[in-house]
Design an enzyme around this catalytic site. Structure first.
Site, PDB file in Angstrom:
ATOM      1  N   ASN A  13      94.914  27.702 -40.868  1.00 28.84           N
ATOM      2  CA  ASN A  13      95.462  26.932 -39.746  1.00 28.84           C
ATOM      3  C   ASN A  13      95.064  27.665 -38.470  1.00 28.84           C
ATOM      4  O   ASN A  13      95.648  28.692 -38.141  1.00 28.84           O
ATOM      5  CB  ASN A  13      96.990  26.839 -39.882  1.00 28.84           C
ATOM      6  CG  ASN A  13      97.624  26.168 -38.673  1.00 28.84           C
ATOM      7  OD1 ASN A  13      96.945  25.510 -37.883  1.00 28.84           O
ATOM      8  ND2 ASN A  13      98.931  26.325 -38.529  1.00 28.84           N
ATOM      9  N   TRP A  14      94.078  27.112 -37.794  1.00 31.67           N
ATOM     10  CA  TRP A  14      93.555  27.788 -36.601  1.00 31.67           C
ATOM     11  C   TRP A  14      94.462  27.617 -35.383  1.00 31.67           C
ATOM     12  O   TRP A  14      94.227  28.251 -34.347  1.00 31.67           O
ATOM     13  CB  TRP A  14      92.154  27.261 -36.262  1.00 31.67           C
ATOM     14  CG  TRP A  14      91.079  27.721 -37.192  1.00 31.67           C
ATOM     15  CD1 TRP A  14      91.198  28.578 -38.253  1.00 31.67           C
ATOM     16  CD2 TRP A  14      89.685  27.355 -37.128  1.00 31.67           C
ATOM     17  NE1 TRP A  14      89.979  28.761 -38.847  1.00 31.67           N
ATOM     18  CE2 TRP A  14      89.031  28.026 -38.185  1.00 31.67           C
ATOM     19  CE3 TRP A  14      88.930  26.524 -36.289  1.00 31.67           C
ATOM     20  CZ2 TRP A  14      87.659  27.899 -38.414  1.00 31.67           C
ATOM     21  CZ3 TRP A  14      87.570  26.398 -36.520  1.00 31.67           C
ATOM     22  CH2 TRP A  14      86.948  27.077 -37.572  1.00 31.67           C
ATOM     23  N   LYS A  15      95.423  26.721 -35.476  1.00 34.34           N
ATOM     24  CA  LYS A  15      96.312  26.440 -34.332  1.00 34.34           C
ATOM     25  C   LYS A  15      95.460  26.085 -33.102  1.00 34.34           C
ATOM     26  O   LYS A  15      94.410  25.468 -33.253  1.00 34.34           O
ATOM     27  CB  LYS A  15      97.238  27.633 -34.080  1.00 34.34           C
ATOM     28  CG  LYS A  15      97.905  28.079 -35.395  1.00 34.34           C
ATOM     29  CD  LYS A  15      99.034  29.023 -35.237  1.00 34.34           C
ATOM     30  CE  LYS A  15      99.579  29.358 -36.622  1.00 34.34           C
ATOM     31  NZ  LYS A  15     100.818  30.095 -36.600  1.00 34.34           N
ATOM     32  N   HIS A  64     104.457  21.178 -39.583  1.00 36.54           N
ATOM     33  CA  HIS A  64     104.352  22.632 -39.372  1.00 36.54           C
ATOM     34  C   HIS A  64     105.506  23.097 -38.483  1.00 36.54           C
ATOM     35  O   HIS A  64     105.931  22.376 -37.577  1.00 36.54           O
ATOM     36  CB  HIS A  64     103.010  22.984 -38.716  1.00 36.54           C
ATOM     37  CG  HIS A  64     102.775  24.457 -38.649  1.00 36.54           C
ATOM     38  ND1 HIS A  64     103.289  25.233 -37.633  1.00 36.54           N
ATOM     39  CD2 HIS A  64     102.140  25.301 -39.495  1.00 36.54           C
ATOM     40  CE1 HIS A  64     102.953  26.496 -37.858  1.00 36.54           C
ATOM     41  NE2 HIS A  64     102.253  26.563 -38.976  1.00 36.54           N
ATOM     42  N   GLU A  87     105.761  25.036 -36.043  1.00 42.40           N
ATOM     43  CA  GLU A  87     105.544  25.030 -34.588  1.00 42.40           C
ATOM     44  C   GLU A  87     105.688  23.615 -34.024  1.00 42.40           C
ATOM     45  O   GLU A  87     106.159  23.428 -32.904  1.00 42.40           O
ATOM     46  CB  GLU A  87     104.173  25.641 -34.258  1.00 42.40           C
ATOM     47  CG  GLU A  87     104.228  27.159 -34.377  1.00 42.40           C
ATOM     48  CD  GLU A  87     102.921  27.819 -34.774  1.00 42.40           C
ATOM     49  OE1 GLU A  87     101.852  27.216 -34.606  1.00 42.40           O
ATOM     50  OE2 GLU A  87     102.972  28.971 -35.263  1.00 42.40           O
ATOM     51  N   GLU A 121     106.907  27.752 -45.843  1.00 45.82           N
ATOM     52  CA  GLU A 121     106.655  28.737 -44.800  1.00 45.82           C
ATOM     53  C   GLU A 121     107.971  29.103 -44.114  1.00 45.82           C
ATOM     54  O   GLU A 121     108.424  28.386 -43.211  1.00 45.82           O
ATOM     55  CB  GLU A 121     105.714  28.148 -43.746  1.00 45.82           C
ATOM     56  CG  GLU A 121     104.371  27.726 -44.290  1.00 45.82           C
ATOM     57  CD  GLU A 121     103.343  27.663 -43.174  1.00 45.82           C
ATOM     58  OE1 GLU A 121     102.475  28.529 -43.145  1.00 45.82           O
ATOM     59  OE2 GLU A 121     103.454  26.774 -42.318  1.00 45.82           O
ATOM     60  N   GLY A 142     103.743  34.384 -38.065  1.00 48.63           N
ATOM     61  CA  GLY A 142     103.260  35.116 -36.897  1.00 48.63           C
ATOM     62  C   GLY A 142     104.075  36.347 -36.546  1.00 48.63           C
ATOM     63  O   GLY A 142     103.962  36.881 -35.451  1.00 48.63           O
ATOM     64  N   SER A 153     102.476  35.152 -42.291  1.00 51.66           N
ATOM     65  CA  SER A 153     101.982  36.535 -42.209  1.00 51.66           C
ATOM     66  C   SER A 153     101.170  36.970 -43.429  1.00 51.66           C
ATOM     67  O   SER A 153     101.214  38.135 -43.816  1.00 51.66           O
ATOM     68  CB  SER A 153     103.140  37.504 -41.940  1.00 51.66           C
ATOM     69  OG  SER A 153     103.705  37.222 -40.661  1.00 51.66           O
ATOM     70  N   GLY A 182      97.677  31.504 -40.937  1.00 50.10           N
ATOM     71  CA  GLY A 182      97.456  31.288 -39.512  1.00 50.10           C
ATOM     72  C   GLY A 182      96.570  32.383 -38.947  1.00 50.10           C
ATOM     73  O   GLY A 182      95.350  32.362 -39.082  1.00 50.10           O
ATOM     74  N   GLY A 183      97.186  33.383 -38.344  1.00 50.24           N
ATOM     75  CA  GLY A 183      96.480  34.445 -37.626  1.00 50.24           C
ATOM     76  C   GLY A 183      95.279  35.032 -38.357  1.00 50.24           C
ATOM     77  O   GLY A 183      94.184  35.125 -37.801  1.00 50.24           O
TER      78      GLY A 183
HETATM   79  P1  PGA Z   1     100.654  33.207 -39.742  1.00 52.15           P
HETATM   80  O1  PGA Z   1     100.868  31.640 -39.556  1.00 52.15           O
HETATM   81  O2  PGA Z   1      99.774  33.388 -40.959  1.00 52.15           O
HETATM   82  O3  PGA Z   1      99.999  33.648 -38.486  1.00 52.15           O
HETATM   83  O4  PGA Z   1     102.000  33.815 -39.945  1.00 52.15           O
HETATM   84  C1  PGA Z   1     101.124  30.821 -40.665  1.00 52.15           C
HETATM   85  C2  PGA Z   1     101.177  29.387 -40.231  1.00 52.15           C
HETATM   86  O5  PGA Z   1     101.279  29.101 -39.054  1.00 52.15           O
HETATM   87  O6  PGA Z   1     101.112  28.481 -41.059  1.00 52.15           O
END
Ligand code: PGA
Length: 249
Positions: free
Chosen positions: A7-9, A93, A95, A165, A171, A211, A232-233
């Site tokens: 997930n590149w956001k 998600h 966010e 999640e 994050g 994470s 994500g990250g």
């Molecule tokens: P993260 O994000 O790996 O940076 O914790 C996970 C996600 O947003 O699905």
């Protein structure tokens, strides 16, 4: 097969996405046992899908509108995202829920739109730290699952991918313990079985997200219940994401 979703956001321009693929695709093993999904910014879907397709990598969106079409400035329909080259889309998600007010009812509509347009939905669920500490994890997750999948037939729900999640792990560098993950996966399968039947509950992949890094991916791969990861990250770095994929085989 296991599943690894990036997930590149809101990171990577088209140019940056192309540079990423140039580094990333050669790192993938042909006979891997893991399906690779890239949830990229909508502007990059077309370029990424064209370049990633021949490597067996799925390209997807991070969000779609609840509506089919209309006067909804700034929104993108499932049909548009699909036409750009997406084969899947994230739904719910954390966010989107926390920062853009997305409710379970909206997530339910987005899943509906995705399915109507041939997009594989990846439903994200997860509790906040406050909810966990108040002992509400089970209830919160059950409600999210039931409301987001409300009205769908077992044959439809059977095609879902679900990502657990915990919001406090996204994050933050904090990860859920194997015990916490197993507990939630068992709970989700129980709810799925109650709502849509045992066969359906058994076959849905349930991923873990929050994470995940190149260093800890092996620990998640070792948990039998975990069908893969949503990253994500760490997915922003091609080498790190390729290492995560390799951890799952
Ligand atoms: P993260 O994000 O790996 O940076 O914790 C996970 C996600 O947003 O699905």
């Amino acid at each position: 097969m296991k599943i690894a979703v990036a997930n590149w956001k809101m990171y990577k321009t088209i140019k940056e996405a192309e540079d990423y693929l140039a580094a990333f695709l050669p790192l993938l093993e042909k006979n891997r046992n893991t399906e690779v999904y890239l949830a990229v910014p909508a502007t990059a879907i077309q370029n990424v899908s064209r370049k990633a397709f021949s490597s067996g990598v799925y390209t997807g969106g991070q969000n779609i509108s609840t509506e089919e079409r209309g006067a909804f400035t700034g929104e993108l329909s499932a049909e548009m995202v699909r036409e750009a080259g997406a084969s899947f889309v994230l739904a719910g998600h954390s966010e989107r829920r926390a920062l853009f007010g997305e409710t379970n009812e909206m997530v339910n509509k987005k899943i509906q739109r995705a399915l109507e347009n041939g997009l594989q939905p990846i439903l994200c669920v997860g509790e906040t730290l406050q909810e966990r500490e108040a002992g509400q994890t089970e209830e919160v997750l059950a409600v999210q699952l039931i409301e987001c999948l409300s009205g769908f037939e077992p044959s439809t729900v059977a095609k879902m991918i679900i990502a657990y999640e915990p919001r406090w792990a996204i994050g933050t560098g904090r990860i859920a313990t194997p015990q916490q993950i197993r507990h939630v996966h068992t709970l989700l399968r129980r709810e799925l079985a109650e709502g849509w039947g045992a066969a359906c509950a058994k076959q849905i992949p349930i991923l873990y997200g929050g994470s995940v890094t190149a260093a800890n991916a092996k620990d998640f791969a070792a948990i039998e219940e975990v069908g893969g990861v949503l990253v994500g990250g760490a997915s922003l770095d091609p080498t790190a994401f390729a290492t995560i994929i390799k951890a799952f085989g």
